[in-house]
Scaffold this motif. Sequence first.
Motif, PDB file in Angstrom:
ATOM      1  N   VAL A   1      -0.969   4.087   7.246  1.00 34.44           N
ATOM      2  CA  VAL A   1      -2.317   4.214   6.691  1.00 34.44           C
ATOM      3  C   VAL A   1      -2.317   5.169   5.508  1.00 34.44           C
ATOM      4  O   VAL A   1      -2.938   4.908   4.473  1.00 34.44           O
ATOM      5  CB  VAL A   1      -3.309   4.673   7.784  1.00 34.44           C
ATOM      6  CG1 VAL A   1      -4.657   4.999   7.190  1.00 34.44           C
ATOM      7  CG2 VAL A   1      -3.463   3.607   8.848  1.00 34.44           C
ATOM      8  N   VAL A   2      -1.589   6.281   5.649  1.00 37.53           N
ATOM      9  CA  VAL A   2      -1.472   7.221   4.535  1.00 37.53           C
ATOM     10  C   VAL A   2      -0.840   6.517   3.325  1.00 37.53           C
ATOM     11  O   VAL A   2      -1.290   6.677   2.190  1.00 37.53           O
ATOM     12  CB  VAL A   2      -0.628   8.443   4.952  1.00 37.53           C
ATOM     13  CG1 VAL A   2      -0.389   9.351   3.770  1.00 37.53           C
ATOM     14  CG2 VAL A   2      -1.324   9.202   6.061  1.00 37.53           C
TER      15      VAL A   2
ATOM     16  N   ILE B   1       6.766   2.457   1.169  1.00 37.57           N
ATOM     17  CA  ILE B   1       6.995   1.067   0.787  1.00 37.57           C
ATOM     18  C   ILE B   1       6.047   0.627  -0.325  1.00 37.57           C
ATOM     19  O   ILE B   1       6.456  -0.020  -1.286  1.00 37.57           O
ATOM     20  CB  ILE B   1       6.795   0.155   2.013  1.00 37.57           C
ATOM     21  CG1 ILE B   1       7.859   0.459   3.047  1.00 37.57           C
ATOM     22  CG2 ILE B   1       6.868  -1.298   1.630  1.00 37.57           C
ATOM     23  CD1 ILE B   1       7.652  -0.294   4.323  1.00 37.57           C
ATOM     24  N   TYR B   2       4.781   1.032  -0.207  1.00 42.61           N
ATOM     25  CA  TYR B   2       3.809   0.605  -1.204  1.00 42.61           C
ATOM     26  C   TYR B   2       3.423   1.706  -2.172  1.00 42.61           C
ATOM     27  O   TYR B   2       2.418   1.623  -2.858  1.00 42.61           O
ATOM     28  CB  TYR B   2       2.563   0.028  -0.519  1.00 42.61           C
ATOM     29  CG  TYR B   2       2.903  -1.240   0.195  1.00 42.61           C
ATOM     30  CD1 TYR B   2       3.308  -2.356  -0.530  1.00 42.61           C
ATOM     31  CD2 TYR B   2       2.870  -1.335   1.578  1.00 42.61           C
ATOM     32  CE1 TYR B   2       3.666  -3.520   0.108  1.00 42.61           C
ATOM     33  CE2 TYR B   2       3.222  -2.502   2.215  1.00 42.61           C
ATOM     34  CZ  TYR B   2       3.621  -3.589   1.476  1.00 42.61           C
ATOM     35  OH  TYR B   2       3.984  -4.750   2.101  1.00 42.61           O
TER      36      TYR B   2
ATOM     37  N   PHE C   1      -1.319   3.868  -1.955  1.00 44.96           N
ATOM     38  CA  PHE C   1      -1.226   2.627  -2.736  1.00 44.96           C
ATOM     39  C   PHE C   1      -2.555   2.335  -3.436  1.00 44.96           C
ATOM     40  O   PHE C   1      -2.598   2.114  -4.647  1.00 44.96           O
ATOM     41  CB  PHE C   1      -0.852   1.484  -1.790  1.00 44.96           C
ATOM     42  CG  PHE C   1      -0.902   0.120  -2.393  1.00 44.96           C
ATOM     43  CD1 PHE C   1      -0.072  -0.227  -3.449  1.00 44.96           C
ATOM     44  CD2 PHE C   1      -1.766  -0.833  -1.896  1.00 44.96           C
ATOM     45  CE1 PHE C   1      -0.109  -1.493  -4.001  1.00 44.96           C
ATOM     46  CE2 PHE C   1      -1.810  -2.105  -2.444  1.00 44.96           C
ATOM     47  CZ  PHE C   1      -0.982  -2.433  -3.495  1.00 44.96           C
ATOM     48  N   LEU C   2      -3.642   2.410  -2.676  1.00 47.09           N
ATOM     49  CA  LEU C   2      -4.959   2.069  -3.216  1.00 47.09           C
ATOM     50  C   LEU C   2      -5.384   3.054  -4.305  1.00 47.09           C
ATOM     51  O   LEU C   2      -5.766   2.669  -5.405  1.00 47.09           O
ATOM     52  CB  LEU C   2      -5.982   2.075  -2.069  1.00 47.09           C
ATOM     53  CG  LEU C   2      -7.395   1.680  -2.414  1.00 47.09           C
ATOM     54  CD1 LEU C   2      -7.426   0.251  -2.890  1.00 47.09           C
ATOM     55  CD2 LEU C   2      -8.290   1.837  -1.197  1.00 47.09           C
ATOM     56  N   LEU C   3      -5.278   4.365  -3.990  1.00 51.27           N
ATOM     57  CA  LEU C   3      -5.827   5.365  -4.896  1.00 51.27           C
ATOM     58  C   LEU C   3      -4.885   5.645  -6.074  1.00 51.27           C
ATOM     59  O   LEU C   3      -5.297   5.627  -7.223  1.00 51.27           O
ATOM     60  CB  LEU C   3      -6.101   6.667  -4.128  1.00 51.27           C
ATOM     61  CG  LEU C   3      -6.741   7.769  -4.962  1.00 51.27           C
ATOM     62  CD1 LEU C   3      -8.168   7.385  -5.330  1.00 51.27           C
ATOM     63  CD2 LEU C   3      -6.732   9.085  -4.226  1.00 51.27           C
TER      64      LEU C   3
ATOM     65  N   LEU D   1       0.521  14.062   1.196  1.00 48.57           N
ATOM     66  CA  LEU D   1      -0.587  13.898   2.143  1.00 48.57           C
ATOM     67  C   LEU D   1      -0.066  13.904   3.575  1.00 48.57           C
ATOM     68  O   LEU D   1      -0.663  14.463   4.480  1.00 48.57           O
ATOM     69  CB  LEU D   1      -1.319  12.577   1.896  1.00 48.57           C
ATOM     70  CG  LEU D   1      -1.837  12.337   0.496  1.00 48.57           C
ATOM     71  CD1 LEU D   1      -2.603  11.033   0.450  1.00 48.57           C
ATOM     72  CD2 LEU D   1      -2.719  13.485   0.081  1.00 48.57           C
TER      73      LEU D   1
ATOM     74  N   VAL E   1      -2.926   1.833  -7.576  1.00 55.50           N
ATOM     75  CA  VAL E   1      -3.829   0.843  -8.161  1.00 55.50           C
ATOM     76  C   VAL E   1      -4.941   1.495  -8.982  1.00 55.50           C
ATOM     77  O   VAL E   1      -5.083   1.246 -10.173  1.00 55.50           O
ATOM     78  CB  VAL E   1      -4.425  -0.059  -7.061  1.00 55.50           C
ATOM     79  CG1 VAL E   1      -5.408  -1.037  -7.669  1.00 55.50           C
ATOM     80  CG2 VAL E   1      -3.319  -0.799  -6.332  1.00 55.50           C
ATOM     81  N   LYS E   2      -5.728   2.405  -8.348  1.00 55.17           N
ATOM     82  CA  LYS E   2      -6.902   2.948  -9.035  1.00 55.17           C
ATOM     83  C   LYS E   2      -6.516   3.885 -10.172  1.00 55.17           C
ATOM     84  O   LYS E   2      -7.057   3.830 -11.259  1.00 55.17           O
ATOM     85  CB  LYS E   2      -7.800   3.680  -8.032  1.00 55.17           C
ATOM     86  CG  LYS E   2      -8.465   2.734  -7.040  1.00 55.17           C
ATOM     87  CD  LYS E   2      -9.972   2.823  -7.099  1.00 55.17           C
ATOM     88  CE  LYS E   2     -10.611   1.528  -6.641  1.00 55.17           C
ATOM     89  NZ  LYS E   2     -11.064   1.516  -5.279  1.00 55.17           N
TER      90      LYS E   2
ATOM     91  N   LEU F   1      -0.912   3.305   2.621  1.00 56.86           N
ATOM     92  CA  LEU F   1      -1.845   2.344   2.039  1.00 56.86           C
ATOM     93  C   LEU F   1      -2.902   3.049   1.210  1.00 56.86           C
ATOM     94  O   LEU F   1      -3.298   2.569   0.148  1.00 56.86           O
ATOM     95  CB  LEU F   1      -2.514   1.524   3.142  1.00 56.86           C
ATOM     96  CG  LEU F   1      -1.625   0.471   3.765  1.00 56.86           C
ATOM     97  CD1 LEU F   1      -2.350  -0.244   4.883  1.00 56.86           C
ATOM     98  CD2 LEU F   1      -1.200  -0.531   2.711  1.00 56.86           C
ATOM     99  N   PHE F   2      -3.347   4.224   1.686  1.00 63.04           N
ATOM    100  CA  PHE F   2      -4.318   5.003   0.920  1.00 63.04           C
ATOM    101  C   PHE F   2      -3.701   5.407  -0.414  1.00 63.04           C
ATOM    102  O   PHE F   2      -4.336   5.294  -1.465  1.00 63.04           O
ATOM    103  CB  PHE F   2      -4.746   6.226   1.721  1.00 63.04           C
ATOM    104  CG  PHE F   2      -5.512   7.235   0.904  1.00 63.04           C
ATOM    105  CD1 PHE F   2      -6.815   6.985   0.536  1.00 63.04           C
ATOM    106  CD2 PHE F   2      -4.911   8.414   0.501  1.00 63.04           C
ATOM    107  CE1 PHE F   2      -7.513   7.895  -0.224  1.00 63.04           C
ATOM    108  CE2 PHE F   2      -5.603   9.337  -0.250  1.00 63.04           C
ATOM    109  CZ  PHE F   2      -6.905   9.076  -0.621  1.00 63.04           C
TER     110      PHE F   2
END
Lengths: 306, 295
Positions: free
Chosen positions: B114-115, B209-210, B120-122, B142, B125-126, B117-118
């Motif tokens: 989950v950490v 990984i991401y 990855f998203l923030l 984190l 990507v963002k 993926l967060f």
Amino acid sequence: MDQIRESLLKTSVATKKERFGKTITMAALILIGLVVISIFYFVASKGLATFFTDKINFWDFMTGKTWNPSTNGSNGKPQVGALPMITGSFMITVLSAIVATPFAIGTAIFMTEISPKYGAKILQPVIELLVGIPSVVYGFIGLTVVVPFIRSIFGGSGFGVLSGTVVLFVMILPTVTSMTVDTLRSVPQYYRESALAIGATQWQAIYKVILRAATPGILTAIVFGMARAFGEALAVQMVVGNAAIMPQNLTSPASTLTSILTMGIGNTVMGSMQNDVLWTLALILLVMSLIFNIIIRLIGKKGELK
Amino acid sequence: MQAKTVNKIATGVLYIIAGLVILILAALLGYILVNGVPHLSWHFLTAPSRAFQAGGGIGIQLFNSFYLLILTMLISFPIALGAGIYLNEYAKKNWFTTMIRTAIEILSSLPSVVVGLFGFLLIVVKLNFGFSILSGAIALTLFNLPLLTRSVEGSLNSISNLQREAGSALGLSKWETVLHVILPAALPSIVTGVVLSAGRVFGEAAALIYTAGQSAPALDFGDWNPFNMASPLNPLRPAETLAVHIWKINSEGIMPDAAAVSAGASAVLVIAVLLFNILARWLGKVIFKRLTAAR
């Protein structure tokens, strides 16, 4: 006169330094708080998009048994039932905790009560080392040892809930054991002495006094191990088979929330429905780790009262 | 008499359980080392990996793992130190402190995927950092912060209050006391905590990984300019670490000698964790000896 007055009323250098130090350390702390809040915000906003943007029924999602986000089912809605993964995750978590608990408690009692010298000298360092072994190593061992072994005994591919359980059992065993050891060591020595003084055998002292006194701590250790098992991704993903179907038996390929998540997130486009449903799985993981946290707190509070 | 028999049986059972666990753990460690160590050679540790042929090494992945570890520590240590100091020295018992403590506890129990993926998203990507060492280092930060903060706080907490009182009696402010009295005294156990957490960071894969990516582009080890794309020091290049490499070659299954490479890489990881454990204790002792009169 005025000079003295001024120097007394002025902020001193030490005070300025003090304020500076307090501010930067507090900033570091607030940063951590912000990180936690933003993790929840981002994962929740992505995960809830499945229900609010893509209009998927929450109940269908949690109880549907078919997971095939790229095609529509007979009712014209995408087939996104997360029950197979939720079942897989819970099965593996509960089973590995059930298997690990007696071993962990037995070893911990051995290390603290029966053979403290041997326990502290040999077992303690080995267990500490094993706590630190990376989860991919456990996954690799699972893939090369556990899966072929189960294949040769039960037939089939060898991938499945049973392999996942074995790998996670070995993985959480050191963690649960070392936490249980800490708990048993914190039981006051005079508990043991008074039990032995009134004529209890060593086992009676362990079973009737020490284990009772240590129950909250042991429960915490088990829940902690379950939380670790539930959130473990790669070790499980490597041995569970990653078939998003309801597990028929313990040796048929299955999947967990984490395994589908790691497999899928790279193959879907950000913002699409196929991607959103994966974030919903992540949200379930997040909520579950919160629930484990709350359980640990409740156990801690109950233990305090005694 | 009966209680004594039960006692004997129970003790026997406990011996068997402990024996079984020792057997499992020894078999596990033995399997990793016996299967992995024969694959280790200078070539294996330094050569770049090969995707489709046998005979590749883990050189780039090994370098990436260490570089990522150093960057992660550079980012996370100052934050954890600050937060630990505040929690132990300044924090009052109020709702704010309780809230932050809860937040740290939650962060430490989050699944690492989950950490990741967060992150990855923030970050990927963002903030558009792409798959890069920097993204990976932030994600690992984190993941590392809560444990490191707690270990710093624990180290500071173990320093006797007499030291703080002595500082105040000399007219030092709280901050000066912390900086010049408490921190040096706590340094040995802080260092031990840092090195132990380094072992954990070194083997983490799910969060990477991401964020740090799953590819290891060829590096030019003669080029140490961090702004060149082929330079090993460039923090914006994608970087597969050793742990991610083990996962990737096993789930892809296209490398002909994947089993041998992963066995060797697993042995390297386990040996690294072992070294971190030994180093942590040794460094703590050495620093303690240097700082105090306990020679």
